[in-house]
Design a protein around this motif. Structure first.
Motif, PDB file in Angstrom:
ATOM      1  N   PHE A 157      67.564  63.453 -14.481  1.00 21.32           N
ATOM      2  CA  PHE A 157      67.568  62.926 -15.956  1.00 21.32           C
ATOM      3  C   PHE A 157      66.032  61.812 -15.984  1.00 21.32           C
ATOM      4  O   PHE A 157      65.265  61.548 -16.480  1.00 21.32           O
ATOM      5  N   VAL A 158      66.846  60.575 -16.230  1.00 23.45           N
ATOM      6  CA  VAL A 158      66.667  59.345 -16.509  1.00 23.45           C
ATOM      7  C   VAL A 158      65.494  59.264 -15.329  1.00 23.45           C
ATOM      8  O   VAL A 158      64.754  58.179 -15.957  1.00 23.45           O
ATOM      9  N   GLU A 159      65.967  59.219 -14.042  1.00 23.03           N
ATOM     10  CA  GLU A 159      64.720  59.360 -13.324  1.00 23.03           C
ATOM     11  C   GLU A 159      63.458  59.963 -13.880  1.00 23.03           C
ATOM     12  O   GLU A 159      62.508  59.172 -13.131  1.00 23.03           O
ATOM     13  N   ILE A 160      63.468  60.708 -13.985  1.00 18.50           N
ATOM     14  CA  ILE A 160      61.997  61.796 -14.261  1.00 18.50           C
ATOM     15  C   ILE A 160      61.081  60.857 -14.748  1.00 18.50           C
ATOM     16  O   ILE A 160      60.460  60.662 -15.433  1.00 18.50           O
ATOM     17  N   LEU A 161      61.732  60.380 -16.315  1.00 18.25           N
ATOM     18  CA  LEU A 161      61.600  59.861 -17.885  1.00 18.25           C
ATOM     19  C   LEU A 161      60.474  59.129 -17.006  1.00 18.25           C
ATOM     20  O   LEU A 161      59.698  58.187 -17.282  1.00 18.25           O
ATOM     21  N   ASN A 162      61.780  57.740 -16.220  1.00 19.07           N
ATOM     22  CA  ASN A 162      61.144  56.141 -15.968  1.00 19.07           C
ATOM     23  C   ASN A 162      60.394  56.855 -14.500  1.00 19.07           C
ATOM     24  O   ASN A 162      59.526  55.484 -14.853  1.00 19.07           O
ATOM     25  N   GLU A 163      60.169  57.241 -14.048  1.00 19.87           N
ATOM     26  CA  GLU A 163      59.023  57.732 -13.149  1.00 19.87           C
ATOM     27  C   GLU A 163      57.434  58.106 -13.313  1.00 19.87           C
ATOM     28  O   GLU A 163      56.616  57.638 -12.473  1.00 19.87           O
ATOM     29  N   ASN A 164      57.621  58.521 -15.109  1.00 20.47           N
ATOM     30  CA  ASN A 164      55.868  58.840 -15.128  1.00 20.47           C
ATOM     31  C   ASN A 164      55.853  57.714 -15.697  1.00 20.47           C
ATOM     32  O   ASN A 164      56.299  56.564 -15.376  1.00 20.47           O
ATOM     33  N   GLU A 165      54.500  57.581 -16.005  1.00 22.06           N
ATOM     34  CA  GLU A 165      53.820  56.211 -17.319  1.00 22.06           C
ATOM     35  C   GLU A 165      54.835  55.437 -17.713  1.00 22.06           C
ATOM     36  O   GLU A 165      56.090  56.150 -17.998  1.00 22.06           O
ATOM     37  N   ASP A 221      58.183  68.847 -12.943  1.00 20.56           N
ATOM     38  CA  ASP A 221      58.707  68.342 -12.380  1.00 20.56           C
ATOM     39  C   ASP A 221      61.171  68.285 -12.296  1.00 20.56           C
ATOM     40  O   ASP A 221      61.510  67.924 -11.054  1.00 20.56           O
ATOM     41  N   MET A 222      61.539  68.287 -13.164  1.00 21.19           N
ATOM     42  CA  MET A 222      62.585  68.641 -13.736  1.00 21.19           C
ATOM     43  C   MET A 222      63.790  69.296 -12.319  1.00 21.19           C
ATOM     44  O   MET A 222      64.303  69.028 -12.453  1.00 21.19           O
ATOM     45  N   LEU A 223      62.456  70.969 -13.189  1.00 21.42           N
ATOM     46  CA  LEU A 223      62.791  72.011 -11.773  1.00 21.42           C
ATOM     47  C   LEU A 223      62.828  71.241 -10.748  1.00 21.42           C
ATOM     48  O   LEU A 223      63.673  72.334 -10.273  1.00 21.42           O
ATOM     49  N   GLU A 224      61.492  71.330 -10.465  1.00 25.94           N
ATOM     50  CA  GLU A 224      62.496  70.651  -8.570  1.00 25.94           C
ATOM     51  C   GLU A 224      63.444  69.638  -8.273  1.00 25.94           C
ATOM     52  O   GLU A 224      63.509  70.384  -7.764  1.00 25.94           O
ATOM     53  N   ARG A 225      62.637  68.366  -9.052  1.00 24.23           N
ATOM     54  CA  ARG A 225      63.547  67.610  -8.787  1.00 24.23           C
ATOM     55  C   ARG A 225      65.294  68.214  -9.028  1.00 24.23           C
ATOM     56  O   ARG A 225      65.536  67.860  -8.227  1.00 24.23           O
ATOM     57  N   LEU A 226      65.435  69.104  -9.740  1.00 21.50           N
ATOM     58  CA  LEU A 226      66.853  69.604  -9.875  1.00 21.50           C
ATOM     59  C   LEU A 226      67.379  70.671  -9.224  1.00 21.50           C
ATOM     60  O   LEU A 226      68.165  71.565  -9.801  1.00 21.50           O
TER      61      LEU A 226
END
Length: 262
Positions: free
Chosen positions: A68-76, A90-95
């Motif tokens: 979850f934290v990675e998803i926030l920080n991988e965006n702009e 992206d969150m649903l795909e990643r998890l």
């Protein structure tokens, strides 16, 4: 693949034998910078509090909280409202989940001009964007807490001198089918209050808003009914909840009313 990572067991991916899905699992109250476009054409840079959840099938022991934290920080560096849906997908795909929710709550500022003197000041509102995906369908909601003034009609009717008034919080949560400005929701609520609030008032302004409230008394029931009437006429809004809480000035309790669209 990193050899060290290969040796560490992925406990979250181990099977669970209790056969119970978890409706929401994730992280709460993580802060991240965002950018919000306002109606004047500018961008407001602020900090939002994020809650992020996914549905966890019964066969998985846990979810990967760090992702979850990675998803926030991988965006702009700053997240905009425009990529809100993308973050959710992206969150649903990643998890590896079929359903999920993201809520971001942030302070939003509107530059307001006092009614008589014209002096300008900022007033803050608490705004939450709520996004959810289920069965591949994205649902978008906006929640705004608008502080206003309400003046009691009963007090005005029975008193020889004045009437009691109080600051009220009107909370409007709308599901939309098209883009809606935050300012438009705020304006709709404020025009249905006894008076709107301002960050800064001079004496002529204070006289004006005090008398305006006196001439426009509203029960908490009046507030939610008047606001709901206007929301019913907005084609961009598919459903809504309107709540009003009056922080009573002569009681040690609040008055409350709520209307939810059917």
């Amino acid at each position: 693949m990193n050899k060290i990572t290969d040796k560490i067991e992925d406990v979250q991916n181990t099977p669970d034998k209790r056969h119970l899905d978890i409706d929401k699992v994730g992280i709460k109250s993580i802060r991240h910078p965002i950018s919000v476009k306002d109606k004047t054409g500018g961008d407001q840079s602020t900090v939002a509090m994020f809650d992020m959840y996914v549905h966890l099938p019964h066969n998985f022991k846990g979810t990967h909280m760090s992702r979850f934290v990675e998803i926030l920080n991988e965006n702009e560096r700053t997240i905009s409202v425009k990529n809100f849906e993308k973050i959710l997908r992206d969150m649903l795909e990643r998890l590896e989940s079929k359903a999920g929710d993201v809520e971001m709550t942030f302070p939003y500022f509107v530059n307001k001009r006092a009614p008589i003197s014209g002096v300008e000041s900022l007033l803050d509102y608490e705004v939450t964007f709520i996004g959810s995906i289920k069965d591949n369908q994205f649902i978008n909601q906006i929640k705004v807490i608008i502080p206003v003034t309400s003046l009691c009609p009963c007090s005005k009717k029975i008193s020889d001198y004045g009437a009691h008034n109080q600051r009220s919080h009107v909370t409007v949560t709308v599901e939309t089918n098209d883009f809606v400005w935050i300012e438009d929701i705020i304006e709709l609520v404020e025009k249905n209050a006894s008076s709107e609030l301002y960050g800064l008032l001079k004496r002529p302004d204070e006289k004006y808003v005090t008398e305006k409230a006196y001439d426009n008394p509203k029960f908490v029931e009046d507030m939610v009914r008047d606001i709901a009437t206007d929301l019913n006429q907005n084609n961009k809004i598919t459903s809504y909840t309107v709540e009003s809480e009056n922080f009573e000035s002569i009681h040690n309790h609040s008055a409350y009313a709520m209307i939810q669209s059917s």
